[in-house]
Scaffold this active site. Sequence first.
Site, PDB file in Angstrom:
ATOM      1  N   THR A  54       0.841  -1.207   0.000  1.00 28.95           N
ATOM      2  CA  THR A  54       0.000   0.000   0.000  1.00 28.95           C
ATOM      3  C   THR A  54       0.871   1.251   0.000  1.00 28.95           C
ATOM      4  OG1 THR A  54      -1.512   1.288   1.388  1.00 28.95           O
ATOM      5  CG2 THR A  54      -0.136  -0.295   2.522  1.00 28.95           C
ATOM      6  N   ASP A  55       0.310   2.360  -0.487  1.00 25.75           N
ATOM      7  CA  ASP A  55       1.062   3.627  -0.435  1.00 25.75           C
ATOM      8  C   ASP A  55       1.236   4.111   1.006  1.00 25.75           C
ATOM      9  OD1 ASP A  55      -1.563   4.448   0.059  1.00 25.75           O
ATOM     10  OD2 ASP A  55      -1.616   5.981  -1.521  1.00 25.75           O
ATOM     11  N   GLU A  56       0.457   3.536   1.936  1.00 26.71           N
ATOM     12  CA  GLU A  56       0.557   3.997   3.337  1.00 26.71           C
ATOM     13  C   GLU A  56       1.904   3.651   3.971  1.00 26.71           C
ATOM     14  OE1 GLU A  56      -2.808   3.698   5.866  1.00 26.71           O
ATOM     15  OE2 GLU A  56      -4.225   3.980   4.231  1.00 26.71           O
ATOM     16  N   TYR A  69      -1.859  -0.177  11.192  1.00 31.15           N
ATOM     17  CA  TYR A  69      -2.119  -0.885   9.928  1.00 31.15           C
ATOM     18  C   TYR A  69      -0.943  -0.707   8.973  1.00 31.15           C
ATOM     19  CZ  TYR A  69      -3.543  -1.235   5.041  1.00 31.15           C
ATOM     20  OH  TYR A  69      -3.556  -1.523   3.691  1.00 31.15           O
ATOM     21  N   LYS A  78       1.643  -3.509   7.408  1.00 33.59           N
ATOM     22  CA  LYS A  78       1.829  -3.743   5.971  1.00 33.59           C
ATOM     23  C   LYS A  78       3.292  -3.538   5.588  1.00 33.59           C
ATOM     24  CE  LYS A  78      -0.609  -4.508   3.019  1.00 33.59           C
ATOM     25  NZ  LYS A  78      -1.041  -5.817   2.430  1.00 33.59           N
ATOM     26  N   ARG A 132      -6.541  11.997  -0.594  1.00 39.29           N
ATOM     27  CA  ARG A 132      -6.270  10.638  -1.042  1.00 39.29           C
ATOM     28  C   ARG A 132      -6.269  10.620  -2.574  1.00 39.29           C
ATOM     29  NH1 ARG A 132      -5.019  10.694   3.467  1.00 39.29           N
ATOM     30  NH2 ARG A 132      -5.523   9.255   5.171  1.00 39.29           N
ATOM     31  N   HIS A 147      -3.798  10.892  11.806  1.00 37.20           N
ATOM     32  CA  HIS A 147      -4.368  10.886  10.443  1.00 37.20           C
ATOM     33  C   HIS A 147      -3.386  11.403   9.389  1.00 37.20           C
ATOM     34  CE1 HIS A 147      -8.358  11.917   8.137  1.00 37.20           C
ATOM     35  NE2 HIS A 147      -7.570  11.098   7.455  1.00 37.20           N
TER      36      HIS A 147
HETATM   37  P1  NAD Z   1     -10.524  -6.377   2.687  1.00 35.49           P
HETATM   38  O1  NAD Z   1     -10.481  -6.151   4.163  1.00 35.49           O
HETATM   39  O2  NAD Z   1     -11.763  -6.042   1.953  1.00 35.49           O
HETATM   40  O3  NAD Z   1     -10.196  -7.917   2.387  1.00 35.49           O
HETATM   41  C1  NAD Z   1      -9.223  -8.634   3.097  1.00 35.49           C
HETATM   42  C2  NAD Z   1      -9.489 -10.132   2.902  1.00 35.49           C
HETATM   43  O4  NAD Z   1      -8.441 -10.856   3.589  1.00 35.49           O
HETATM   44  C3  NAD Z   1     -10.824 -10.608   3.499  1.00 35.49           C
HETATM   45  O5  NAD Z   1     -11.510 -11.419   2.580  1.00 35.49           O
HETATM   46  C4  NAD Z   1     -10.402 -11.392   4.737  1.00 35.49           C
HETATM   47  O6  NAD Z   1     -11.312 -12.453   5.063  1.00 35.49           O
HETATM   48  C5  NAD Z   1      -9.042 -11.925   4.306  1.00 35.49           C
HETATM   49  N1  NAD Z   1      -8.181 -12.266   5.448  1.00 35.49           N
HETATM   50  C6  NAD Z   1      -7.872 -11.456   6.505  1.00 35.49           C
HETATM   51  N2  NAD Z   1      -7.080 -12.114   7.360  1.00 35.49           N
HETATM   52  C7  NAD Z   1      -6.851 -13.347   6.832  1.00 35.49           C
HETATM   53  C8  NAD Z   1      -6.089 -14.474   7.245  1.00 35.49           C
HETATM   54  N3  NAD Z   1      -5.386 -14.466   8.398  1.00 35.49           N
HETATM   55  N4  NAD Z   1      -6.064 -15.559   6.454  1.00 35.49           N
HETATM   56  C9  NAD Z   1      -6.784 -15.597   5.294  1.00 35.49           C
HETATM   57  N5  NAD Z   1      -7.535 -14.563   4.861  1.00 35.49           N
HETATM   58  C10 NAD Z   1      -7.565 -13.452   5.616  1.00 35.49           C
HETATM   59  O7  NAD Z   1      -9.278  -5.603   2.120  1.00 35.49           O
HETATM   60  P2  NAD Z   1      -9.064  -4.907   0.689  1.00 35.49           P
HETATM   61  O8  NAD Z   1      -9.441  -3.492   0.779  1.00 35.49           O
HETATM   62  O9  NAD Z   1      -9.651  -5.756  -0.354  1.00 35.49           O
HETATM   63  O10 NAD Z   1      -7.465  -4.957   0.599  1.00 35.49           O
HETATM   64  C11 NAD Z   1      -6.817  -6.092   0.027  1.00 35.49           C
HETATM   65  C12 NAD Z   1      -5.317  -5.879   0.071  1.00 35.49           C
HETATM   66  O11 NAD Z   1      -4.971  -4.726  -0.670  1.00 35.49           O
HETATM   67  C13 NAD Z   1      -4.753  -5.661   1.478  1.00 35.49           C
HETATM   68  O12 NAD Z   1      -3.526  -6.334   1.545  1.00 35.49           O
HETATM   69  C14 NAD Z   1      -4.568  -4.156   1.561  1.00 35.49           C
HETATM   70  O13 NAD Z   1      -3.534  -3.826   2.448  1.00 35.49           O
HETATM   71  C15 NAD Z   1      -4.201  -3.834   0.125  1.00 35.49           C
HETATM   72  N6  NAD Z   1      -4.544  -2.482  -0.348  1.00 35.49           N
HETATM   73  C16 NAD Z   1      -5.827  -2.009  -0.220  1.00 35.49           C
HETATM   74  C17 NAD Z   1      -6.148  -0.757  -0.747  1.00 35.49           C
HETATM   75  C18 NAD Z   1      -7.551  -0.197  -0.634  1.00 35.49           C
HETATM   76  O14 NAD Z   1      -7.769   0.972  -0.958  1.00 35.49           O
HETATM   77  N7  NAD Z   1      -8.553  -0.975  -0.226  1.00 35.49           N
HETATM   78  C19 NAD Z   1      -5.158   0.001  -1.382  1.00 35.49           C
HETATM   79  C20 NAD Z   1      -3.854  -0.497  -1.476  1.00 35.49           C
HETATM   80  C21 NAD Z   1      -3.569  -1.755  -0.976  1.00 35.49           C
HETATM   81  O1  DAU Z   2      -3.999   4.353   0.616  1.00 35.89           O
HETATM   82  C1  DAU Z   2      -4.308   2.975   0.541  1.00 35.89           C
HETATM   83  C2  DAU Z   2      -5.136   2.589   1.751  1.00 35.89           C
HETATM   84  O2  DAU Z   2      -6.422   3.159   1.547  1.00 35.89           O
HETATM   85  C3  DAU Z   2      -5.238   1.076   1.943  1.00 35.89           C
HETATM   86  O3  DAU Z   2      -3.961   0.570   2.236  1.00 35.89           O
HETATM   87  C4  DAU Z   2      -6.217   0.748   3.079  1.00 35.89           C
HETATM   88  O4  DAU Z   2      -6.394  -0.662   3.167  1.00 35.89           O
HETATM   89  C5  DAU Z   2      -7.531   1.404   2.781  1.00 35.89           C
HETATM   90  O5  DAU Z   2      -8.429   1.179   3.866  1.00 35.89           O
HETATM   91  C6  DAU Z   2      -7.369   2.904   2.551  1.00 35.89           C
HETATM   92  O6  DAU Z   2      -6.979   3.574   3.783  1.00 35.89           O
HETATM   93  P1  DAU Z   2      -7.601   4.986   4.212  1.00 35.89           P
HETATM   94  O7  DAU Z   2      -7.425   5.129   5.670  1.00 35.89           O
HETATM   95  O8  DAU Z   2      -7.113   6.076   3.335  1.00 35.89           O
HETATM   96  O9  DAU Z   2      -9.148   4.691   3.827  1.00 35.89           O
HETATM   97  P2  DAU Z   2     -10.516   5.076   4.558  1.00 35.89           P
HETATM   98  O10 DAU Z   2     -11.617   4.774   3.600  1.00 35.89           O
HETATM   99  O11 DAU Z   2     -10.609   4.491   5.919  1.00 35.89           O
HETATM  100  O12 DAU Z   2     -10.404   6.648   4.709  1.00 35.89           O
HETATM  101  C7  DAU Z   2     -10.231   7.489   3.586  1.00 35.89           C
HETATM  102  C8  DAU Z   2     -10.197   8.940   4.066  1.00 35.89           C
HETATM  103  O13 DAU Z   2     -11.491   9.267   4.572  1.00 35.89           O
HETATM  104  C9  DAU Z   2      -9.222   9.161   5.207  1.00 35.89           C
HETATM  105  O14 DAU Z   2      -8.590  10.424   5.055  1.00 35.89           O
HETATM  106  C10 DAU Z   2     -10.092   9.152   6.449  1.00 35.89           C
HETATM  107  C11 DAU Z   2     -11.418   9.709   5.941  1.00 35.89           C
HETATM  108  N1  DAU Z   2     -12.603   9.194   6.661  1.00 35.89           N
HETATM  109  C12 DAU Z   2     -12.747   7.842   6.737  1.00 35.89           C
HETATM  110  C13 DAU Z   2     -13.828   7.309   7.425  1.00 35.89           C
HETATM  111  C14 DAU Z   2     -13.988   5.812   7.540  1.00 35.89           C
HETATM  112  C15 DAU Z   2     -13.530  10.071   7.197  1.00 35.89           C
HETATM  113  O15 DAU Z   2     -13.412  11.299   7.099  1.00 35.89           O
HETATM  114  N2  DAU Z   2     -14.599   9.539   7.862  1.00 35.89           N
HETATM  115  C16 DAU Z   2     -14.781   8.197   8.012  1.00 35.89           C
HETATM  116  O16 DAU Z   2     -15.767   7.777   8.647  1.00 35.89           O
END
Ligand code: NAD
Ligand code: DAU
Length: 361
Positions: A146-148, A174, A178, A238, A300
Amino acid sequence: MERDGARMGRAPAVRKEKGSAMTTLLVTGGAGFIGANFVRFVLRHRPGYRVLNVDSLTYSGNLENLTDIEGDPRYRFVKADIRDAGAMATLMEEADAVVHMAAESHVDRSIMDSTPFVQTNIAGTQVLLDAVRKSSRAGRFLYVSTDEVYGSLPLEDKTARFTEETPLAPNSPYAASKTGGDLLARAYHHTFGMDIVTTRCSNNFGPYQFPEKVIPLFVTNLIEGRKVPLYGDGLNVRDWLHVDDHCEAILAVLERGRAGEVYNVGGNNERNNLELTHAILGLMGRGGEMIEYVTDRPGHDRRYAIDASKIAGELGWRPTRSAWPDALRDTVEWYKANAAWWGRVRTGEYRRYYERQYGPG
Ligand code: NAD
Ligand code: DAU
């Protein structure tokens, strides 16, 4: 031989099953948001691939995300935890390549309790890496990072971007977990010559996202007539990417990325949360009175912005599905049309989490 090739930085093709034209991809976390979209994307765009989806079905894993492909002969689901070394060793003997995206993925939950984050995102990644290392079959391993991992950029410098050389400085539990997985993947390539590639992507949006993340949370709240909880001053930025663009980037890196390399993936689509919120409110026919400013997320991150020129230059990947307002509108429409899906999710454990995070209401 191939592992030596990987150490030299040459790109071995994703292997095929011996005596077959097929490649079996083991995808971890395929029942989650990105995972389910990725599994579907692979089956649609790669007729030569089978997908083995390994997921333990935590609160965010949902087999309903995959009902339309359940009967596909090229797809199989196995319920297993990535921390189970025995199960992972057995499954690796069926895999030609691994795309590892199982994770605890929500920053706010990591602030409540970082334990499962360390266990799954660090220890689970180590178990998988060892299973691949010992496997007689599994080849390339792609770590979905992730970019985080890069931490936060200041709002003031609009030109600053994360490159693959930006020092890692994760700020949330988190992001730190990662980063632990990301660095283990790096170390296993360096130490054992394993064929490992890493993607670091910005915020995804699209269908099947668990409604604790900001876009589906805000859309589903508004459909239910609730206000949207905006953290702090709403000026955090973001970089939004449609999940199918991320899926395409993962395949590009898996198939053509250089071993040992990291590739940033981003949408070049920066918005602050206030802009995002007003865009959603506009699409939902609502106004600013539906915003509730709430206490900011501790620690944040202010701004994420990705320089994706490496993946564009080396692999020819560019986002094609992320342009606003169309991509955001389609996503909002998907949640409107799929109330049964998120209605079932926004019960029980979700309600308890919601109250703990936002208070009763
Ligand atoms: P998500 O929470 O929707 O899905 C995570 C999945 O992993 C779920 O299906 C969960 O059941 C499974 N899981 C969790 N723990 C497990 C374990 N111990 N064994 C087997 N399965 C397990 O997450 P997402 O948003 O789909 O993110 C997927 C991946 O992409 C993550 O690695 C996250 O860090 C990365 N990522 C997400 C974003 C984003 O914006 N959502 C951006 C960049 C990277
Ligand atoms: O940048 C990649 C990441 O993006 C992934 O690695 C993470 O898995 C994914 O969850 C996401 O992280 P963020 O923390 O950026 O996503 P989130 O949707 O939780 O929040 C996005 C922005 O919105 C952040 O600045 C916080 C804000 N926010 C979020 C929630 C849930 C609010 O203002 N109110 C809220 O209730």
